[in-house]
Each structure stands twice: as C-alpha cells, then as structure tokens.
Design a protein around this motif. Structure first.
Motif, PDB file in Angstrom:
ATOM      1  N   PHE A  53      22.554  45.812  31.645  1.00 21.02           N
ATOM      2  CA  PHE A  53      22.448  44.630  30.789  1.00 21.02           C
ATOM      3  C   PHE A  53      23.706  44.453  29.934  1.00 21.02           C
ATOM      4  N   LYS A  54      24.251  45.553  29.462  1.00 20.50           N
ATOM      5  CA  LYS A  54      25.489  45.493  28.686  1.00 20.50           C
ATOM      6  C   LYS A  54      26.630  44.952  29.551  1.00 20.50           C
ATOM      7  N   ASN A  55      26.727  45.445  30.782  1.00 22.23           N
ATOM      8  CA  ASN A  55      27.784  44.992  31.678  1.00 22.23           C
ATOM      9  C   ASN A  55      27.581  43.535  32.100  1.00 22.23           C
ATOM     10  N   SER A  56      26.319  43.133  32.256  1.00 22.62           N
ATOM     11  CA  SER A  56      26.044  41.749  32.621  1.00 22.62           C
ATOM     12  C   SER A  56      26.554  40.795  31.542  1.00 22.62           C
ATOM     13  N   LEU A  57      26.310  41.129  30.298  1.00 25.93           N
ATOM     14  CA  LEU A  57      26.783  40.278  29.206  1.00 25.93           C
ATOM     15  C   LEU A  57      28.304  40.258  29.153  1.00 25.93           C
ATOM     16  N   ASP A  58      28.917  41.415  29.338  1.00 22.61           N
ATOM     17  CA  ASP A  58      30.385  41.467  29.342  1.00 22.61           C
ATOM     18  C   ASP A  58      30.934  40.605  30.478  1.00 22.61           C
ATOM     19  N   LEU A  59      30.301  40.672  31.651  1.00 25.96           N
ATOM     20  CA  LEU A  59      30.734  39.861  32.781  1.00 25.96           C
ATOM     21  C   LEU A  59      30.572  38.380  32.464  1.00 25.96           C
ATOM     22  N   ALA A  60      29.464  37.996  31.869  1.00 25.52           N
ATOM     23  CA  ALA A  60      29.235  36.590  31.534  1.00 25.52           C
ATOM     24  C   ALA A  60      30.284  36.079  30.559  1.00 25.52           C
ATOM     25  N   GLN A  61      30.622  36.896  29.584  1.00 29.25           N
ATOM     26  CA  GLN A  61      31.632  36.489  28.606  1.00 29.25           C
ATOM     27  C   GLN A  61      32.993  36.300  29.266  1.00 29.25           C
TER      28      GLN A  61
ATOM     29  N   ALA B  41      29.344  32.717  43.749  1.00 30.02           N
ATOM     30  CA  ALA B  41      29.812  34.031  44.181  1.00 30.02           C
ATOM     31  C   ALA B  41      28.795  35.108  43.806  1.00 30.02           C
ATOM     32  N   VAL B  42      28.545  36.008  44.753  1.00 30.50           N
ATOM     33  CA  VAL B  42      27.656  37.154  44.541  1.00 30.50           C
ATOM     34  C   VAL B  42      28.456  38.410  44.846  1.00 30.50           C
ATOM     35  N   SER B  43      28.422  39.380  43.958  1.00 28.88           N
ATOM     36  CA  SER B  43      29.250  40.571  44.166  1.00 28.88           C
ATOM     37  C   SER B  43      28.481  41.845  43.849  1.00 28.88           C
ATOM     38  N   HIS B  44      28.143  42.603  44.885  1.00 26.47           N
ATOM     39  CA  HIS B  44      27.582  43.941  44.705  1.00 26.47           C
ATOM     40  C   HIS B  44      28.754  44.921  44.689  1.00 26.47           C
ATOM     41  N   ILE B  45      29.218  45.259  43.502  1.00 26.04           N
ATOM     42  CA  ILE B  45      30.374  46.130  43.340  1.00 26.04           C
ATOM     43  C   ILE B  45      30.003  47.230  42.354  1.00 26.04           C
ATOM     44  N   PHE B  46      30.276  48.474  42.695  1.00 24.43           N
ATOM     45  CA  PHE B  46      29.798  49.623  41.916  1.00 24.43           C
ATOM     46  C   PHE B  46      30.458  49.717  40.550  1.00 24.43           C
ATOM     47  N   ASN B  47      31.767  49.688  40.501  1.00 26.67           N
ATOM     48  CA  ASN B  47      32.485  49.854  39.237  1.00 26.67           C
ATOM     49  C   ASN B  47      32.617  48.509  38.521  1.00 26.67           C
ATOM     50  N   HIS B  48      32.244  48.491  37.249  1.00 25.99           N
ATOM     51  CA  HIS B  48      32.254  47.238  36.496  1.00 25.99           C
ATOM     52  C   HIS B  48      33.654  46.633  36.432  1.00 25.99           C
ATOM     53  N   SER B  49      34.663  47.461  36.244  1.00 29.16           N
ATOM     54  CA  SER B  49      36.034  46.939  36.153  1.00 29.16           C
ATOM     55  C   SER B  49      36.457  46.288  37.473  1.00 29.16           C
TER      56      SER B  49
ATOM     57  N   ARG C 278      34.414  44.869  39.551  1.00 36.68           N
ATOM     58  CA  ARG C 278      33.644  43.635  39.666  1.00 36.68           C
ATOM     59  C   ARG C 278      34.272  42.528  38.824  1.00 36.68           C
ATOM     60  N   VAL C 279      34.655  42.848  37.606  1.00 34.78           N
ATOM     61  CA  VAL C 279      35.314  41.858  36.755  1.00 34.78           C
ATOM     62  C   VAL C 279      36.603  41.374  37.403  1.00 34.78           C
ATOM     63  N   ASN C 280      37.358  42.309  37.962  1.00 34.74           N
ATOM     64  CA  ASN C 280      38.614  41.934  38.612  1.00 34.74           C
ATOM     65  C   ASN C 280      38.359  41.024  39.815  1.00 34.74           C
ATOM     66  N   SER C 281      37.304  41.306  40.581  1.00 35.65           N
ATOM     67  CA  SER C 281      36.968  40.475  41.728  1.00 35.65           C
ATOM     68  C   SER C 281      36.651  39.045  41.302  1.00 35.65           C
ATOM     69  N   TYR C 282      35.845  38.910  40.252  1.00 35.76           N
ATOM     70  CA  TYR C 282      35.507  37.564  39.766  1.00 35.76           C
ATOM     71  C   TYR C 282      36.736  36.867  39.168  1.00 35.76           C
ATOM     72  N   LYS C 283      37.631  37.618  38.567  1.00 34.67           N
ATOM     73  CA  LYS C 283      38.864  37.030  38.042  1.00 34.67           C
ATOM     74  C   LYS C 283      39.714  36.487  39.182  1.00 34.67           C
ATOM     75  N   ILE C 284      39.880  37.289  40.227  1.00 33.03           N
ATOM     76  CA  ILE C 284      40.665  36.849  41.388  1.00 33.03           C
ATOM     77  C   ILE C 284      40.025  35.617  42.016  1.00 33.03           C
ATOM     78  N   PHE C 285      38.690  35.627  42.131  1.00 28.22           N
ATOM     79  CA  PHE C 285      38.022  34.481  42.763  1.00 28.22           C
ATOM     80  C   PHE C 285      38.183  33.222  41.916  1.00 28.22           C
ATOM     81  N   SER C 286      38.176  33.353  40.595  1.00 31.26           N
ATOM     82  CA  SER C 286      38.403  32.176  39.746  1.00 31.26           C
ATOM     83  C   SER C 286      39.804  31.615  39.973  1.00 31.26           C
ATOM     84  N   GLU C 287      40.768  32.495  40.154  1.00 34.77           N
ATOM     85  CA  GLU C 287      42.136  32.046  40.438  1.00 34.77           C
ATOM     86  C   GLU C 287      42.194  31.319  41.779  1.00 34.77           C
ATOM     87  N   ILE C 288      41.470  31.844  42.757  1.00 38.83           N
ATOM     88  CA  ILE C 288      41.411  31.207  44.070  1.00 38.83           C
ATOM     89  C   ILE C 288      40.838  29.795  43.953  1.00 38.83           C
TER      90      ILE C 288
END
Length: 346
Positions: free
Chosen positions: A28-36, A311-319, A321-331
């Motif tokens: 839940f903590k990571n979900s909020l960080d990802l949303a932010q 986008a849906v991302s099952h990624i183990f490490n939070h960092s 996962r954040v990087n993946s969503y960052k790259i996808f936003s750039e795309i």
C-alpha cells in the motif's frame, strides 16, 4: 505512414502485487508512492483492481484503497478497474463511490465488471446469490446509475451521498458480452487485453458499431490494457519480466504464489513463453528498452485505434516498476507529439 493518427491518453492499472517477503502494508505504501509519481509523469488515471483470496494481490478492499490513493494525490483520476459488481450490492457500491466522489470531486471513476475476481468457492463466500447477480448485471448497472441520479431524491430507497455526485461509470470486459452492454448504454468501454487478448478486436468492433450516444457519452470511447515492462536495456527488461512469467504460470496452473524476484531468463522459461496458451495470454506484453517498447506500443495503438491505453506492470522491485512507468510516460508523450504523417493535407 509512421505515426498514430490521434493523441492517446495513458493510464495505469494497479493490482497491488505482493512480492515474497513483503506485507500488504508495504504494498500500500508503494502503491501511493507510484500514484504520486504517475501523477507527475502525466498519467490520466490510476485504477485499482478487485481480487480476493490471492496471496499475491492485496487490492481486495478496492474502494478503501481508492480513498487512500486519492487522499495522497491531487489531480490524477483514481478509480476501480474494476469493482466486480456481482460481488456487491449496487446500493453499497453507490454509497461508497458517492462518498469518494464527494471527498475527491471530479477525480473518481467507477469501472464495473461481472467476473468474480477470485475462485468460485470464494465468490460464493462473498455473496451466495452471486450467479443471480451475474445474470442481472445490466440491471444492476442501471440501478447504480439511478442511485447517482439527482432524480433519485424522490425514490423510496435513497443514496443521499451519491445523488447528483459526478462519478463516471465505465464498463469493463474480457469478452464480447460487455461490449454490447457498454454500446447499448452509451458508456466508455475498457477491455482486459493484458490477460485475455483473444476477443479484443471483436469486442472493439461490436462496441463501435453498436454504440448509442447517451447523456454520458456522445461518441465511443475505447480503453485497452497492455503489460508494460520497460527498462534501460532489453536485457534488463527481459530479466525483470521473469517475475511476470512465473506469476502468470502460477495463474495458469492454479498455483498462485507471492511474486518472485527476477532471475536470468532460463531455457525452461523461454520454452514456457513459447507455449501456445501462455503466448496467447501474454500477446500484449511489451518488454524491452524504451525503443523496443515504443515500437510495440505504436503498433498496438495503430491496430486498435483505442482512445486510451492502460499499462499494467507486474514488477518485483518498486524502483524498477517506477522506472518502467517513467519510461512508458516518455514513450506516450513522444508518440503523442509525432509530426503529422506524410501525405496528410493538414
């Protein structure tokens, strides 16, 4: 012609995946960080799915998590992708989302599906008359709309926290059934192509051809999901994807476990990926460097003509996962700012 024809919104679906060694509170903590961070990256919406009796997914109390995410963000839309309506009373859903819509005006979405989001025994434990509700799904969607209507103030059964509150309804599906319903009701339609891609094009065609304009929507609005694992290099993304591969294999074999940390892509995993059933399930898994994922995403947008990709991302490490969503936003920003195709008169 090398560019997409329209700007496409981009959003994300959070499954609150629990990795081995983690607790739901960590998730839940990571979900909020990802949303932010997704808010800063320009994502349109942050949706949470409903699942039950799965050690690997912590989004069972979906409406509670929506409040948690909305309370920690300021502008990104937050909602359900989705609430599995046959699990719930339409009255309670309206009250919960009416409350959320009042707390976070103009930011809450209500995506509705009819699948159980769990096994049959658990579905029965959630609501013993669930199958009756499955058959009444169209009527229960209408009932929720009525509860949100300002005109409901004269009804014998009222939902005062929902009446007149703006919470748009989305119809979710993984087959063609919900495409007919979304079209008939003039509602936006979201397809779960990240795990059930087989009927994507049939469903989109049905929805577009049968769509009836409504007070909610004048033209069809289509959304489709894709698994996204983007990293700085193809090899890094390939390694990260092994967590997804193992997780989906567990789903296929009914051996669901916590998400596992990534490993090297072994020969056994490569063979598994070529299995026809596995390959069909993950047809829309875009894995690789920014360049590779951009190419796959552009082709997907051209083929489907959708208005929004989730986008849906099952990624183990939070960092990671954040990087993946960052790259996808750039795309997506790059695809949405490509020059007009050669040959256009505009």
């Amino acid at each position: 012609m090398s560019s997409i024809q329209k700007k496409t919104s981009y959003s994300l679906l959070e499954l609150a995946t629990v990795g081995v060694g983690s607790k739901p509170s960590d998730v839940f903590k990571n979900s909020l960080d990802l949303a932010q961070k997704a808010e800063k990256f320009g994502y349109k919406r942050f949706w949470l799915a409903e699942h039950h009796n799965m050690v690997s997914i912590a989004s069972s109390a979906t409406s509670v998590l929506i409040g948690h995410i909305a309370g920690g963000t300021t502008k990104i839309r937050v909602g359900s992708g989705g609430i599995m309506l046959p699990n719930h009373s339409p009255l309670i859903v309206a009250e919960q989302f009416g409350t959320l819509g009042s707390l976070y005006p103009g930011r809450i979405d209500l995506g509705l599906g009819r699948a159980p989001g769990t096994d049959q025994a658990t579905a029965h434990a959630i609501r013993s008359d669930r199958m009756n509700s499955v058959y009444k799904f169209p009527e229960e969607v209408s009932q929720i709309q009525q509860f949100f209507s300002p005109g409901n103030h004269t009804a014998k059964v009222r939902t005062t926290v929902a009446e007149g509150v703006e919470v748009p309804v989305y119809i979710l599906g993984s087959s063609t059934d919900s495409a007919y319903l979304a079209a008939e009701k003039g509602l936006p339609y979201a397809f779960a192509s990240h795990f059930a891609p087989a009927l994507l094009f049939d469903a989109l065609q049905i929805y577009r051809e049968k769509f009836q304009p409504s007070e909610f929507l004048k033209e069809p609005y289509t959304i489709a999901c894709a698994n996204i694992i983007a990293a700085d290099t193809d090899n890094e993304a390939e390694k990260i994807s092994t967590s997804l591969i193992r997780m989906m294999f567990g789903v296929m074999t009914n051996n669901i476990d916590y998400m596992q940390p990534p490993t090297e892509l072994t020969s056994e995993l490569r063979v598994l990926m070529q299995n026809p059933s596995f390959h069909r399930m993950l047809k829309y898994a875009f894995i690789g460097s920014k360049e590779a994922v951009k190419k796959q995403t552009e082709a997907f947008l051209k083929e489907t003509g959708i208005d929004e990709i989730v986008a849906v991302s099952h990624i183990f490490n939070h960092s990671d996962r954040v990087n993946s969503y960052k790259i996808f936003s750039e795309i997506m920003k790059e695809l949405n700012t490509l020059p007009t195709p050669v040959g256009s008169n505009s």
